[in-house]
Design a protein around this motif. Structure first.
Motif, short mmCIF file in Angstrom:
data_model
loop_
_atom_site.label_atom_id
_atom_site.label_comp_id
_atom_site.label_asym_id
_atom_site.label_seq_id
_atom_site.Cartn_x
_atom_site.Cartn_y
_atom_site.Cartn_z
N ASN A 25 22.65 -46.53 25.37
CA ASN A 25 21.55 -45.67 25.18
C ASN A 25 22.06 -44.34 25.13
O ASN A 25 22.94 -43.91 25.93
CB ASN A 25 20.65 -45.78 26.42
CG ASN A 25 19.26 -44.78 26.33
OD1 ASN A 25 19.16 -44.33 25.28
ND2 ASN A 25 18.54 -44.95 27.48
N LYS B 243 18.65 -31.31 9.86
CA LYS B 243 20.21 -31.00 9.81
C LYS B 243 20.89 -31.21 8.43
O LYS B 243 22.07 -30.94 8.46
CB LYS B 243 20.73 -31.88 10.92
CG LYS B 243 20.35 -31.49 12.15
CD LYS B 243 21.10 -32.50 13.15
CE LYS B 243 20.55 -32.59 14.43
NZ LYS B 243 21.05 -33.77 15.47
N HIS C 109 24.95 -56.37 23.64
CA HIS C 109 24.23 -55.26 24.73
C HIS C 109 24.59 -53.96 24.02
O HIS C 109 25.88 -53.51 23.82
CB HIS C 109 25.17 -55.63 25.88
CG HIS C 109 24.75 -54.72 26.83
ND1 HIS C 109 25.44 -54.18 27.60
CD2 HIS C 109 23.48 -54.01 27.33
CE1 HIS C 109 25.00 -53.07 28.62
NE2 HIS C 109 23.75 -53.17 28.22
N VAL D 10 18.88 -43.58 31.25
CA VAL D 10 18.88 -45.07 30.95
C VAL D 10 17.70 -45.83 31.59
O VAL D 10 17.04 -46.52 31.01
CB VAL D 10 20.22 -45.56 31.86
CG1 VAL D 10 20.22 -47.18 32.01
CG2 VAL D 10 21.35 -45.17 31.32
N ASN E 143 28.73 -51.92 31.98
CA ASN E 143 27.72 -51.96 33.11
C ASN E 143 28.39 -52.11 34.74
O ASN E 143 28.09 -51.73 35.61
CB ASN E 143 26.50 -52.71 33.12
CG ASN E 143 25.60 -51.98 32.27
OD1 ASN E 143 25.68 -50.68 31.89
ND2 ASN E 143 24.48 -52.42 31.51
N SER F 266 21.15 -56.12 30.08
CA SER F 266 22.14 -55.42 30.47
C SER F 266 23.11 -55.93 31.56
O SER F 266 24.20 -55.55 31.91
CB SER F 266 21.44 -54.29 31.37
OG SER F 266 20.56 -53.36 30.59
N LYS G 161 21.58 -34.18 7.26
CA LYS G 161 22.32 -35.34 7.45
C LYS G 161 21.73 -36.56 6.36
O LYS G 161 22.29 -37.46 6.24
CB LYS G 161 22.45 -35.79 8.78
CG LYS G 161 23.28 -35.00 9.88
CD LYS G 161 23.23 -35.74 10.98
CE LYS G 161 24.41 -35.73 11.87
NZ LYS G 161 24.42 -36.44 13.14
N1 CAA Z 1 18.55 -40.29 20.24
C1 CAA Z 1 19.22 -40.18 19.14
N2 CAA Z 1 19.92 -38.87 18.95
C2 CAA Z 1 20.39 -38.36 20.05
C3 CAA Z 1 19.71 -38.63 21.38
C4 CAA Z 1 18.70 -39.75 21.44
N3 CAA Z 1 18.17 -40.05 22.48
N4 CAA Z 1 20.32 -37.74 22.17
C5 CAA Z 1 20.93 -36.91 21.39
N5 CAA Z 1 21.28 -37.59 20.32
C6 CAA Z 1 22.15 -36.83 19.23
C7 CAA Z 1 21.93 -35.36 18.91
O1 CAA Z 1 20.67 -35.24 17.88
C8 CAA Z 1 23.01 -34.88 18.55
O2 CAA Z 1 23.24 -35.04 17.20
P1 CAA Z 1 24.31 -34.31 16.39
O3 CAA Z 1 25.67 -34.43 16.54
O4 CAA Z 1 23.77 -34.79 14.80
O5 CAA Z 1 23.66 -33.01 16.34
C9 CAA Z 1 24.12 -35.66 19.43
O6 CAA Z 1 23.42 -36.87 19.94
C10 CAA Z 1 24.66 -34.75 20.69
O7 CAA Z 1 23.28 -34.51 21.29
P2 CAA Z 1 23.15 -33.29 22.15
O8 CAA Z 1 24.08 -32.08 21.56
O9 CAA Z 1 21.48 -32.78 22.30
O10 CAA Z 1 23.41 -33.22 23.46
P3 CAA Z 1 24.95 -33.87 24.09
O11 CAA Z 1 26.13 -33.50 23.48
O12 CAA Z 1 24.87 -33.66 25.73
O13 CAA Z 1 24.89 -35.43 24.01
C11 CAA Z 1 24.40 -37.49 24.88
C12 CAA Z 1 23.80 -36.32 24.49
C13 CAA Z 1 24.61 -38.14 23.53
C14 CAA Z 1 23.35 -38.37 25.53
C15 CAA Z 1 25.58 -37.25 25.91
O14 CAA Z 1 25.34 -36.95 26.92
C16 CAA Z 1 26.45 -38.88 26.12
O15 CAA Z 1 27.08 -39.36 25.35
N6 CAA Z 1 26.14 -39.35 27.28
C17 CAA Z 1 26.40 -40.65 28.02
C18 CAA Z 1 25.58 -41.50 27.48
C19 CAA Z 1 25.98 -42.90 28.04
O16 CAA Z 1 26.81 -43.06 28.81
N7 CAA Z 1 25.13 -43.95 27.63
C20 CAA Z 1 25.65 -45.36 28.17
C21 CAA Z 1 24.27 -45.48 29.26
S1 CAA Z 1 24.46 -47.10 29.84
C22 CAA Z 1 23.55 -47.96 28.92
O17 CAA Z 1 22.96 -47.58 27.82
C23 CAA Z 1 23.61 -49.58 29.00
C24 CAA Z 1 22.47 -50.26 30.09
O18 CAA Z 1 22.70 -51.29 29.84
C25 CAA Z 1 22.24 -49.58 31.24
#
Ligand code: CAA
Length: 284
Positions: free
Chosen positions: A143, A56, A140, A235, A190, A119, A58
Motif C-alpha cells: 500500500n 500532471k 501480496h 496501512v 511484514n 498479509s 502523465k
Molecule cells: N495512491 C496513489 N498514488 C499515491 C498515493 C496513493 N494512496 N499516495 C501517494 N501517491 C503518489 C503521489 O501521487 C505521488 O506521485 P507523483 O510522483 O506522480 O507525483 C507520489 O506517490 C509521492 O507522493 P507524495 O509526494 O504525496 O508523498 P510522499 O513522497 O510522502 O510519498 C508514499 C507517499 C508513497 C506513501 C511514501 O510515504 C512511502 O513510500 N511510504 C512507505 C509506504 C510503505 O511502506 N508501504 C508498505 C506498507 S505495508 C503493506 O502495505 C503490506 C501489508 O500487508 C500491511
C-alpha cells in the motif's frame, strides 16, 4: 498460460489499487464486492488517481478513458466465472477467506488461478479450503499499490510451479517486481515491518514521545520515507492488529505482543486514513 482477464474480489484499499494497476496495464478487470457502495468508493479512488495523473500530464484523456473502459464491476461473484486469474483482497480474516475460496472454486473455470493478497496467513490453509490447491497462490501487494513496486509471490504446499510462473507473469504484466517467498507468517516484508510498527505503537503508548516526534525521529534519523505511526494510519490499524495477533499466536513469542495503543485505536474505530482518524486526524 495467457492472462487477459482478471477478477478482483474486494474493492477496498488494496483491491481498488490492484484493479487500477491491472486496468492501466491493458487487462480486462472485473471488480467485485458485496455492496454497491463499497464498489463506488473503490472506483472513486481509482478515478481520483487517474484524474491526478491526467492533471500532471502523465496520462492523456484517451488513456484515462481506455483504462476506465477496462474495468467492469459487480456485486455478484458469478461475474468472475471466465477470468484467467482472480485476486482476493477482502478483509484479513482467515475463516472468511477460506469460505470465499470455496465459493470461488465453484464459480470459476477449473483452469482459473485464484490468488490471495493475504498479509501473512497460511496460503496452504486457504488453498486447502479451496478444493483446487494447485491453482492457489499468494500475491501480496503493498500500500499504496499504484506506487509500491513489489509483489511477494508465495506458493502453498500444493501450489504447482505453473501457477507460480503465471503469478510471476501477471506481476510482470502489471509492472511490478515479483519476489518469491516461502510460506511463513508475514512472508518477508511484514515479518520485518509489522514488528517495527508494533514497537512504534508500544513506544507511543509508553509515552516515549508524541506521535509526531516518533515519526519525525524515524524520518530524520533513519531516512524512512514516512514515520511508523503515519504508516500505521496508511496501512490500516485494524489490518496491523490482525497481523500482529496472528504473529503472536503463530510464533508463540512475546516479542509479537500487540501494543495496547494499537488495540485502543481499533476499539475506538480509529483505524487510520480510511476512517478519518488514527494516530493523526484526517478529517480537516
Ligand atoms: N495512491 C496513489 N498514488 C499515491 C498515493 C496513493 N494512496 N499516495 C501517494 N501517491 C503518489 C503521489 O501521487 C505521488 O506521485 P507523483 O510522483 O506522480 O507525483 C507520489 O506517490 C509521492 O507522493 P507524495 O509526494 O504525496 O508523498 P510522499 O513522497 O510522502 O510519498 C508514499 C507517499 C508513497 C506513501 C511514501 O510515504 C512511502 O513510500 N511510504 C512507505 C509506504 C510503505 O511502506 N508501504 C508498505 C506498507 S505495508 C503493506 O502495505 C503490506 C501489508 O500487508 C500491511
Amino acid at each position: 498460460m495467457s492472462i487477459s482477464k482478471i477478477g478482483v474480489v474486494g474493492a477496498g484499499t488494496m483491491g481498488n489499487g490492484i484493479a487500477q494497476v491491472a486496468a492501466q496495464a491493458g487487462l480486462k478487470v472485473i471488480l467485485v464486492d458485496i455492496e454497491q457502495s463499497f464498489i463506488e468508493k473503490g472506483m472513486k479512488n481509482i478515478v481520483k488517481n487517474w484524474d491526478k495523473d491526467l492533471k500532471k500530464g502523465k496520462i492523456s484523456e484517451e488513456q484515462k478513458a481506455a483504462f476506465e473502459g477496462n474495468i467492469t464491476t459487480s456485486v455478484d461473484k458469478s461475474a468472475l466465472s471466465d477470468c484467467d486469474l482472480v485476486v482476493e483482497a477482502i478483509i484479513e480474516n482467515i475463516d472468511i477467506k477460506k469460505q470465499l475460496f470455496k465459493e470461488l472454486n465453484d464459480i470459476c473455470a477449473p483452469e482459473t488461478i485464484i490468488a490471495t493478497n493475504t498479509s501473512g496467513f497460511s496460503i496452504t490453509e486457504i488453498a486447502a479450503a479451496s478444493g483446487r490447491p494447485a491453482k492457489v497462490v499468494g500475491t501480496h501487494f503493498f500500500n499504496p499499490v499504484p506506487v509500491m513496486r513489489l509483489v511477494e509471490v508465495i506458493p502453498g504446499e500444493e501450489t504447482s510451479r505453473e501457477t507460480v510462473a503465471a503469478a510471476m507473469e501477471f506481476c510482470k504484466i502489471i509492472g511490478k517486481t515479483a519476489i518469491e517467498a516461502k510460506e511463513a507468517p508475514g512472508f518477508i516484508v511484514n515479518r520485518l515491518l509489522v514488528p517495527y510498527l508494533n514497537d512504534a505503537c508500544h513506544a507511543f503508548g509508553e509515552g516515549v514521545a508524541s506521535a509526531k516526534d516518533i515519526d519525525e525521529a524515524m524520518k530524520l534519523g533513519a531516512n524512512m520515507p514516512i514515520g511508523p505511526l503515519a504508516l500505521c494510519d496508511l496501512v490500516g490499524i485494524d489490518v496491523l492488529l490482525m497481523v500482529t495477533e496472528y504473529f503472536f499466536k503463530e510464533f508463540g513469542d512475546p516479542k509479537f505482543r500487540p501494543a495496547l495503543a494499537m488495540k485502543q485505536k481499533v476499539r475506538a474505530g480509529h483505524l487510520g486514513g480510511k476512517t478519518g482518524k488514527g494516530f493523526y486526524d484526517y478529517s480537516k
